[in-house]
Design a protein around this motif. Structure first.
Motif, PDB file in Angstrom:
ATOM      1  N   LYS A 232     -17.967 -20.347  -7.873  1.00  0.00           N
ATOM      2  CA  LYS A 232     -19.223 -20.884  -8.441  1.00  0.00           C
ATOM      3  C   LYS A 232     -19.222 -20.882  -9.975  1.00  0.00           C
ATOM      4  N   GLN A 233     -18.328 -20.102 -10.563  1.00  0.00           N
ATOM      5  CA  GLN A 233     -18.264 -20.039 -12.037  1.00  0.00           C
ATOM      6  C   GLN A 233     -17.420 -21.175 -12.622  1.00  0.00           C
ATOM      7  N   ILE A 234     -16.703 -21.877 -11.737  1.00  0.00           N
ATOM      8  CA  ILE A 234     -15.805 -22.936 -12.233  1.00  0.00           C
ATOM      9  C   ILE A 234     -16.635 -24.020 -12.913  1.00  0.00           C
ATOM     10  N   GLY A 235     -16.216 -24.385 -14.106  1.00  0.00           N
ATOM     11  CA  GLY A 235     -16.969 -25.388 -14.878  1.00  0.00           C
ATOM     12  C   GLY A 235     -17.917 -24.727 -15.872  1.00  0.00           C
ATOM     13  N   LYS A 236     -18.300 -23.475 -15.594  1.00  0.00           N
ATOM     14  CA  LYS A 236     -19.207 -22.769 -16.516  1.00  0.00           C
ATOM     15  C   LYS A 236     -18.426 -21.859 -17.460  1.00  0.00           C
ATOM     16  N   ALA A 237     -17.305 -21.371 -16.981  1.00  0.00           N
ATOM     17  CA  ALA A 237     -16.495 -20.435 -17.788  1.00  0.00           C
ATOM     18  C   ALA A 237     -15.024 -20.710 -17.495  1.00  0.00           C
ATOM     19  N   PRO A 238     -14.123 -20.387 -18.444  1.00  0.00           N
ATOM     20  CA  PRO A 238     -12.699 -20.566 -18.160  1.00  0.00           C
ATOM     21  C   PRO A 238     -12.292 -19.746 -16.939  1.00  0.00           C
ATOM     22  N   PHE A 239     -11.347 -20.257 -16.176  1.00  0.00           N
ATOM     23  CA  PHE A 239     -10.887 -19.545 -14.985  1.00  0.00           C
ATOM     24  C   PHE A 239      -9.376 -19.775 -14.872  1.00  0.00           C
ATOM     25  N   LYS A 240      -8.633 -18.704 -14.963  1.00  0.00           N
ATOM     26  CA  LYS A 240      -7.181 -18.838 -14.965  1.00  0.00           C
ATOM     27  C   LYS A 240      -6.533 -17.945 -13.919  1.00  0.00           C
ATOM     28  N   GLY A 241      -5.375 -18.388 -13.440  1.00  0.00           N
ATOM     29  CA  GLY A 241      -4.551 -17.566 -12.555  1.00  0.00           C
ATOM     30  C   GLY A 241      -3.291 -17.179 -13.313  1.00  0.00           C
ATOM     31  N   LEU A 242      -2.855 -15.952 -13.137  1.00  0.00           N
ATOM     32  CA  LEU A 242      -1.637 -15.499 -13.807  1.00  0.00           C
ATOM     33  C   LEU A 242      -0.582 -15.156 -12.759  1.00  0.00           C
ATOM     34  N   ARG A 243       0.585 -15.806 -12.866  1.00  0.00           N
ATOM     35  CA  ARG A 243       1.712 -15.401 -12.017  1.00  0.00           C
ATOM     36  C   ARG A 243       2.327 -14.163 -12.670  1.00  0.00           C
ATOM     37  N   PHE A 244       2.134 -13.029 -12.024  1.00  0.00           N
ATOM     38  CA  PHE A 244       2.586 -11.749 -12.588  1.00  0.00           C
ATOM     39  C   PHE A 244       4.076 -11.573 -12.310  1.00  0.00           C
ATOM     40  N   SER A 245       4.680 -10.625 -13.036  1.00  0.00           N
ATOM     41  CA  SER A 245       6.140 -10.499 -12.927  1.00  0.00           C
ATOM     42  C   SER A 245       6.573  -9.586 -11.785  1.00  0.00           C
ATOM     43  N   GLY A 246       5.693  -8.723 -11.297  1.00  0.00           N
ATOM     44  CA  GLY A 246       6.080  -7.740 -10.276  1.00  0.00           C
ATOM     45  C   GLY A 246       6.184  -8.349  -8.884  1.00  0.00           C
ATOM     46  N   GLU A 247       6.508  -7.461  -7.933  1.00  0.00           N
ATOM     47  CA  GLU A 247       6.603  -7.882  -6.530  1.00  0.00           C
ATOM     48  C   GLU A 247       5.439  -7.257  -5.770  1.00  0.00           C
ATOM     49  N   ARG A 248       4.724  -8.077  -5.010  1.00  0.00           N
ATOM     50  CA  ARG A 248       3.523  -7.587  -4.337  1.00  0.00           C
ATOM     51  C   ARG A 248       3.787  -7.309  -2.850  1.00  0.00           C
ATOM     52  N   PHE A 249       3.227  -6.205  -2.376  1.00  0.00           N
ATOM     53  CA  PHE A 249       3.340  -5.839  -0.960  1.00  0.00           C
ATOM     54  C   PHE A 249       1.940  -5.739  -0.367  1.00  0.00           C
ATOM     55  N   ASP A 250       1.758  -6.369   0.780  1.00  0.00           N
ATOM     56  CA  ASP A 250       0.457  -6.307   1.460  1.00  0.00           C
ATOM     57  C   ASP A 250       0.417  -5.051   2.322  1.00  0.00           C
ATOM     58  N   CYS A 251      -0.031  -3.957   1.715  1.00  0.00           N
ATOM     59  CA  CYS A 251      -0.025  -2.677   2.435  1.00  0.00           C
ATOM     60  C   CYS A 251      -1.217  -2.541   3.386  1.00  0.00           C
ATOM     61  N   GLY A 252      -2.033  -3.571   3.489  1.00  0.00           N
ATOM     62  CA  GLY A 252      -3.074  -3.598   4.525  1.00  0.00           C
ATOM     63  C   GLY A 252      -2.493  -4.044   5.857  1.00  0.00           C
ATOM     64  N   SER A 253      -1.240  -4.525   5.839  1.00  0.00           N
ATOM     65  CA  SER A 253      -0.583  -4.926   7.091  1.00  0.00           C
ATOM     66  C   SER A 253       0.574  -3.965   7.346  1.00  0.00           C
ATOM     67  N   LYS A 254       0.919  -3.803   8.624  1.00  0.00           N
ATOM     68  CA  LYS A 254       1.966  -2.828   8.966  1.00  0.00           C
ATOM     69  C   LYS A 254       3.310  -3.218   8.360  1.00  0.00           C
ATOM     70  N   LEU A 255       3.646  -4.516   8.465  1.00  0.00           N
ATOM     71  CA  LEU A 255       4.944  -4.958   7.950  1.00  0.00           C
ATOM     72  C   LEU A 255       5.023  -4.736   6.433  1.00  0.00           C
ATOM     73  N   GLY A 256       3.978  -5.144   5.732  1.00  0.00           N
ATOM     74  CA  GLY A 256       3.967  -5.001   4.277  1.00  0.00           C
ATOM     75  C   GLY A 256       4.076  -3.544   3.856  1.00  0.00           C
ATOM     76  N   PHE A 257       3.402  -2.689   4.607  1.00  0.00           N
ATOM     77  CA  PHE A 257       3.420  -1.258   4.301  1.00  0.00           C
ATOM     78  C   PHE A 257       4.837  -0.678   4.483  1.00  0.00           C
ATOM     79  N   LEU A 258       5.513  -1.083   5.573  1.00  0.00           N
ATOM     80  CA  LEU A 258       6.885  -0.606   5.797  1.00  0.00           C
ATOM     81  C   LEU A 258       7.815  -1.150   4.713  1.00  0.00           C
ATOM     82  N   GLN A 259       7.646  -2.426   4.382  1.00  0.00           N
ATOM     83  CA  GLN A 259       8.494  -3.022   3.339  1.00  0.00           C
ATOM     84  C   GLN A 259       8.292  -2.291   2.011  1.00  0.00           C
ATOM     85  N   ALA A 260       7.033  -1.951   1.702  1.00  0.00           N
ATOM     86  CA  ALA A 260       6.740  -1.253   0.442  1.00  0.00           C
ATOM     87  C   ALA A 260       7.435   0.101   0.413  1.00  0.00           C
ATOM     88  N   ASN A 261       7.390   0.815   1.532  1.00  0.00           N
ATOM     89  CA  ASN A 261       8.034   2.131   1.562  1.00  0.00           C
ATOM     90  C   ASN A 261       9.535   2.020   1.330  1.00  0.00           C
TER      91      ASN A 261
END
Ligand code: UTP
Length: 284
Positions: A232-261
């Motif tokens: 809802k803020q789009i058009g009213k304020a700048p909105f940017k996405g940043l591709r970060f340099s790290g590697e992300r793990f979805d630790c809310g899922s079992k597979l992601g959690f095992l991969q993170a470990n």
């Protein structure tokens, strides 16, 4: 400079039952540290000085984790375990630096963030979801350095068939690192997704977002979504996405959690060789 960060930890963690029945998902350890501590350290590395936890029932272990444990400290002292003592003392922040608000019912991430509204002044604030664990540089620091007003999300490219697990961006100008966000939709089916650029659990939000969240509009899954308020803020304020340099793990899922470990284990000097050898033997 971003001085405050919100850590929404009020979710039920149903994908991780029965582990999360009595224990918060954010206390699950990757190698030897709970997810929430990684998130707090990532924020501290970005210069954050105030840590605001939005908690719920069964989350008191998180409060205890960031407080003194006198019995433990006295025992470590008596046994001369000075390294361990230093470790547990180093994670205590100064008086008042950690604050807790309670989300009485898990009505969604947007609702959780809104519960912290009285603790946020007129400055932008970071939001970190501890179950998105990032290996590498502090993602929030990279965002804070690139931030120049409005709203910002951390983004990454995901496989086409996974768009329905993320907030997905309609991209504008994109230099490969910073992408202008022209639209944002929560969990679209692959056929309806505007791109494969997905939001991960790191945000810098402007105070105006709290006013939008006041309306308590429900979105995907019947929950009050942070992405809807940001859209809802789009058009009213700048909105940017940043591709970060790290590697992300979805630790809310079992597979992601095992991969993170495994990934964090392979980065750990004490474990790396034995873990690698065991894995090679196991997989051959
Ligand atoms: P999730 O979408 O992973 O939901 O929340 P969840 O309830 O924690 O887990 P599942 O899907 O049932 O397994 C993303 C983040 O938002 C927080 C969660 O704690 C997590 O960090 N959250 C979510 C809240 O604080 N409150 C809510 O009402 C919902």
């Amino acid at each position: 400079m971003i001085k405050k960060a919100i850590f929404p930890v009020g979710g039920l963690g149903t994908r991780f039952l029965p582990a999360t029945k009595a224990m918060p998902k954010e206390m699950l350890p990757v190698v030897d540290k709970p997810l929430i501590q990684y998130a707090v350290e990532e924020a501290a590395a970005a210069g954050v000085e105030e840590f605001i936890f939005v908690t719920g029932r069964n989350k008191t272990a998180i409060e205890d984790h960031f407080d003194h444990s006198y019995e433990l400290e006295a025992t470590l002292q008596a046994k001369g375990k000075s390294d361990a003592l230093k470790l547990v003392k180093a994670m205590i922040h100064g008086p008042g630096a950690v604050q807790y608000v309670r989300q009485q019912q898990p009505a969604g991430l947007g609702h959780a963030v809104w519960c912290a509204r009285h603790l946020i002044g007129n400055d932008p604030v970071a939001v970190l979801l501890a179950d998105d664990l990032i290996l590498g540089e502090s993602c929030v620091r990279e965002m804070a350095e690139a931030y120049d007003g409005g709203n910002m999300v951390a983004v990454m490219d995901v496989p086409f068939d996974q768009t329905d697990a993320y907030g997905i961006v309609t991209p504008g100008d994109d230099d490969g690192r910073i992408v202008n966000v022209r639209g944002l939709v929560e969990k679209p089916k692959p056929a309806e997704a505007p791109s494969t650029i997905a939001v991960v659990g790191r945000y810098i939000i402007a105070p105006d977002v709290f006013a939008t969240l006041d309306s308590h509009e429900r979105g995907a899954g019947g929950e009050i979504q942070l992405t809807d308020a940001l859209a809802k803020q789009i058009g009213k304020a700048p909105f940017k996405g940043l591709r970060f340099s790290g590697e992300r793990f979805d630790c809310g899922s079992k597979l992601g959690f095992l991969q993170a470990n495994i990934a964090f284990g392979l980065e750990n000097g004490e474990l790396e060789t034995d873990l690698r050898n065991w894995m090679v033997g196991r997989l051959s």
